[in-house]
Design an enzyme around this catalytic site. Sequence first.
Site, PDB file in Angstrom:
ATOM      1  N   ALA A  59       1.083  -1.234   0.000  1.00 24.11           N
ATOM      2  CA  ALA A  59      -0.142  -0.129   0.001  1.00 24.11           C
ATOM      3  C   ALA A  59       0.869   1.280   0.181  1.00 24.11           C
ATOM      4  O   ALA A  59       0.437   2.356  -0.427  1.00 24.11           O
ATOM      5  CB  ALA A  59      -0.907  -0.020   1.258  1.00 24.11           C
ATOM      6  N   ARG A  70      10.387  -5.725   3.138  1.00 21.03           N
ATOM      7  CA  ARG A  70      11.126  -6.416   3.946  1.00 21.03           C
ATOM      8  C   ARG A  70      10.187  -7.031   5.364  1.00 21.03           C
ATOM      9  O   ARG A  70      10.860  -7.801   5.806  1.00 21.03           O
ATOM     10  CB  ARG A  70      12.240  -5.731   4.353  1.00 21.03           C
ATOM     11  N   GLN A  87      22.535  -1.717  -5.764  1.00 18.31           N
ATOM     12  CA  GLN A  87      22.371  -0.975  -4.552  1.00 18.31           C
ATOM     13  C   GLN A  87      22.495  -1.938  -3.199  1.00 18.31           C
ATOM     14  O   GLN A  87      22.251  -1.716  -2.062  1.00 18.31           O
ATOM     15  CB  GLN A  87      21.036  -0.419  -4.601  1.00 18.31           C
ATOM     16  N   HIS A 117       3.627   1.723  -1.976  1.00 14.58           N
ATOM     17  CA  HIS A 117       3.753   2.016  -3.201  1.00 14.58           C
ATOM     18  C   HIS A 117       2.598   2.486  -3.926  1.00 14.58           C
ATOM     19  O   HIS A 117       2.744   3.421  -4.717  1.00 14.58           O
ATOM     20  CB  HIS A 117       4.281   0.614  -3.879  1.00 14.58           C
TER      21      HIS A 117
HETATM   22  P1  AMP Z   1      11.193   0.181  -2.900  1.00 23.46           P
HETATM   23  O1  AMP Z   1      10.340  -0.789  -3.816  1.00 23.46           O
HETATM   24  O2  AMP Z   1      11.258  -0.437  -1.286  1.00 23.46           O
HETATM   25  O3  AMP Z   1      12.554   0.535  -3.422  1.00 23.46           O
HETATM   26  O4  AMP Z   1      10.204   1.420  -2.737  1.00 23.46           O
HETATM   27  C1  AMP Z   1       9.932   2.328  -4.031  1.00 23.46           C
HETATM   28  C2  AMP Z   1       9.281   3.380  -3.307  1.00 23.46           C
HETATM   29  O5  AMP Z   1       8.298   3.362  -2.441  1.00 23.46           O
HETATM   30  C3  AMP Z   1      10.570   4.297  -2.737  1.00 23.46           C
HETATM   31  O6  AMP Z   1      10.372   5.588  -3.049  1.00 23.46           O
HETATM   32  C4  AMP Z   1      10.142   4.035  -1.264  1.00 23.46           C
HETATM   33  O7  AMP Z   1      10.515   5.050  -0.454  1.00 23.46           O
HETATM   34  C5  AMP Z   1       8.636   3.931  -1.442  1.00 23.46           C
HETATM   35  N1  AMP Z   1       8.171   3.499  -0.098  1.00 23.46           N
HETATM   36  C6  AMP Z   1       8.389   2.306   0.260  1.00 23.46           C
HETATM   37  N2  AMP Z   1       7.712   2.043   1.454  1.00 23.46           N
HETATM   38  C7  AMP Z   1       6.804   2.909   1.507  1.00 23.46           C
HETATM   39  C8  AMP Z   1       6.131   3.364   2.708  1.00 23.46           C
HETATM   40  N3  AMP Z   1       5.743   2.525   3.687  1.00 23.46           N
HETATM   41  N4  AMP Z   1       5.325   4.632   2.522  1.00 23.46           N
HETATM   42  C9  AMP Z   1       5.660   5.355   1.434  1.00 23.46           C
HETATM   43  N5  AMP Z   1       6.628   5.226   0.467  1.00 23.46           N
HETATM   44  C10 AMP Z   1       7.163   3.910   0.564  1.00 23.46           C
END
Ligand code: AMP
Length: 285
Positions: free
Chosen positions: A37, A189, A63, A39
């Site tokens: 949610a 995660r 990364q 994303h």
């Molecule tokens: P990731 O797939 O973990 O690389 O995250 C993709 C994007 O979603 C990044 O800009 C994260 O900061 C954002 N994101 C991840 N978790 C959350 C969250 N709980 N609330 C808002 N944005 C998030």
Amino acid sequence: MTLASLPTVEALRAFVRDCRAAGDKVALVPTMGALHAGHLQLVSVARRHAQRVIVSIFVNPTQFGPNEDFTRYPRDTERDLARLIEAGADAVFLPSVEAMYPAGFSTTVTVAGVSEGLCGAFRPGHFAGVATVVAKLLLQALPDVALFGEKDYQQLKVIERMARDLDIPVAIVGVPTVREADGLALSSRNAYLTPAERQEAPRLVAVLRNIAERLTAGEGAGPLLAAGTAELAAAGFAPVQYLEFRNAETLAPLERADRPGRLLVAAYLGRTRLIDNIPVEPIRS
Ligand code: AMP
């Protein structure tokens, strides 16, 4: 509503060109998949900025450190696509590792200052990997706006700095963290947590909230951070990599909340590394 699948940079650029020809603004939401949610909130905020929303899904190998979770990072493209259709995204960019990093790839984007300390101290090369892939994604799509979560606050600051420094003509927008009802920040995660760890995990944000309130009431950071670290350690977080109070813009250390600040934490719960952060309002005078 159809979701266009864009497997290559050429397809991505053709899609953006068509959006522009139709007079539409374009937003890009970069992700590594395993969508939740948080994303989807980025997609929904993207809608306020642009008529067309493209989500990229790319688990970026550069990364991840050698002992990190690149190979076991959760991947479920079918489920992600279903969620994106539901959320009303217009297109998904799914580049291959070979397309992003062809043989001979030799360029790295490093951002000094905001990349150093905090997660940068514990994940060498992580922010260079992030800055490089995000620079590529921004230049590949050239959207009007790109959205990033405050959940990864240091990453957001690194990307803002990078886009500004390299004159990348894309507005960078930060989106507040989406949380579970008990406060735990949504994260791909979190799937690694055992049921017992999942119960304990919200303590991370509880500690941050307690410290934030006391900083805004005028207390100094040093003793609060020491007590917060001890509380997390006693609750089974091991190691607590950092618990710090920083200037919200520059990420320079702060002792008192005499300007907008940010509390940031990283700690392991069992095998899972969790990060979180919250804003700290300046002292009310
Ligand atoms: P990731 O797939 O973990 O690389 O995250 C993709 C994007 O979603 C990044 O800009 C994260 O900061 C954002 N994101 C991840 N978790 C959350 C969250 N709980 N609330 C808002 N944005 C998030």
